[in-house]
Design a protein around this motif. Structure first.
Motif, PDB file in Angstrom:
ATOM      1  N   THR A   8       0.812  -1.214   0.000  1.00 52.41           N
ATOM      2  CA  THR A   8       0.000   0.000   0.000  1.00 52.41           C
ATOM      3  C   THR A   8       0.845   1.265   0.000  1.00 52.41           C
ATOM      4  N   GLY A   9       2.060   1.220   0.533  1.00 56.32           N
ATOM      5  CA  GLY A   9       2.929   2.390   0.499  1.00 56.32           C
ATOM      6  C   GLY A   9       2.436   3.503   1.402  1.00 56.32           C
ATOM      7  N   MET A  10       2.661   4.758   0.964  1.00 55.55           N
ATOM      8  CA  MET A  10       2.396   5.900   1.820  1.00 55.55           C
ATOM      9  C   MET A  10       0.981   6.438   1.691  1.00 55.55           C
ATOM     10  N   VAL A  11       0.169   5.869   0.814  1.00 60.43           N
ATOM     11  CA  VAL A  11      -1.209   6.318   0.627  1.00 60.43           C
ATOM     12  C   VAL A  11      -2.133   5.450   1.464  1.00 60.43           C
ATOM     13  N   THR A  12      -3.064   6.075   2.173  1.00 56.95           N
ATOM     14  CA  THR A  12      -3.984   5.350   3.045  1.00 56.95           C
ATOM     15  C   THR A  12      -5.394   5.376   2.476  1.00 56.95           C
ATOM     16  N   ASP A  15      -6.855   8.769   2.384  1.00 54.45           N
ATOM     17  CA  ASP A  15      -6.454   9.554   1.222  1.00 54.45           C
ATOM     18  C   ASP A  15      -7.337   9.227   0.018  1.00 54.45           C
ATOM     19  N   ALA A 160       1.514  10.590  -4.714  1.00 52.11           N
ATOM     20  CA  ALA A 160       0.480  10.218  -3.748  1.00 52.11           C
ATOM     21  C   ALA A 160      -0.908  10.616  -4.241  1.00 52.11           C
ATOM     22  N   ALA A 199      -4.364   0.418  -1.352  1.00 53.99           N
ATOM     23  CA  ALA A 199      -4.607   1.336  -0.243  1.00 53.99           C
ATOM     24  C   ALA A 199      -6.086   1.396   0.106  1.00 53.99           C
TER      25      ALA A 199
END
Length: 282
Positions: A8-12, A15, A160, A199
């Motif tokens: 998923t990385g830095m995006v939730t 977001d 993002a 995400a």
């Protein structure tokens, strides 16, 4: 045949939900169609994202980036948007600019073959003596000089926002399937799409980024058009082709294949090079 599970990385999910609220009036909620029983041993659905404005999912991320920029007053609306020419991104940026009544400037590399189609609809088009990297550099300079918003597609400054916008497809899938979904298949080169859906649906579904042999992608593309009248490009077709090999779904599995883009025309769809997919999967 390869499939990669996407982190998923830095995006939730927050977001993605914010992107969905931001873009709900300007993007299409694309349909989901069921592949007829008997083709696969599972429930397989096709998310027809190739019907999205500008022919694919990138427009979701560009809308998210631009509207968020307007909300923050991060650029001068009179200067509008600026992008270097790449087919999917330029088409998305030009569409977003026209929809939001903003001027748009496109820098097209001289190394491209003729005048790019999407760039022809830009407010201003410049031809750069060089490659795409040179055109990107000129677009950045233009943004700094004029106050325009640079829309580089998957550049680090808007990664993002592009991912969150693409992730709204995941929210749509969850609603359209009433939460009855196990796996989402996206093509290899749709990196922002894979990350965004991951995400949006983290902990609920498996998202895989599929790679298929070129010859099988050609068969899939032909099959989608001639059996279902669904026109997609080679990239999108590979997500469907993946189901025929190591990605073949298990009995009872509920799978959605995202047909991510239609950078194509029916006249370019290849003649069959082997039996239809329905015959191969029998």
């Amino acid at each position: 045949m390869v499939a990669t599970v996407i982190a998923t990385g830095m995006v939730t999910r927050n977001d993605v939900e914010a992107a969905a609220a931001r873009t709900r009036h300007v993007v299409r909620h694309t349909p989901l169609t069921l592949v007829e029983p008997g083709i696969f041993p599972a429930t397989v659905m096709l998310k027809l994202e190739q019907l999205q404005h500008a022919g694919g999912y990138p427009v979701r991320g560009v809308f998210n980036q631009v509207i968020a920029g307007l909300e923050r007053r991060a650029f001068d609306p009179d200067a509008g948007l600026v992008a270097a020419y790449t087919p999917a991104v330029a088409a998305a940026v030009v569409h977003v600019a026209r929809r939001l009544d903003l001027p748009v400037t496109v820098f097209a590399p001289a190394s491209s073959d003729g005048t790019p189609g999407p760039a022809a609809n830009a407010s201003t088009t410049f031809t750069v003596d060089g490659t795409l990297a040179d055109a990107q550099l000129e677009a950045e300079r233009h943004a700094l000089a004029t106050g325009a918003l640079h829309c580089p597609g998957l550049g680090p400054e808007c990664w993002a926002q592009m991912v969150a916008g693409a992730g709204t497809i995941g929210l749509e899938l969850w609603t359209q399937t009433l939460g009855q979904l196990d796996t989402v298949i996206v093509p290899e080169r749709a990196t922002a799409l894979a990350a965004g859906i991951s995400a949006a649906l983290a902990g609920h579904v498996r998202v895989v980024e599929a790679v298929s042999p070129a010859e099988l992608c050609a068969v899939a593309r032909h099959d989608l058009w001639h059996e279902r009248r669904i026109a997609v490009d080679d990239v999108a077709a590979c997500a469907y082709a993946y189901l025929l090999d190591t990605g073949r779904p298990a009995a009872g599995e509920r799978v959605a294949v995202v047909l991510s883009s239609a950078d194509t025309a029916p006249a370019t769809i290849p003649a069959p090079v082997s039996p239809p997919l329905s015959a191969l999967s029998a």
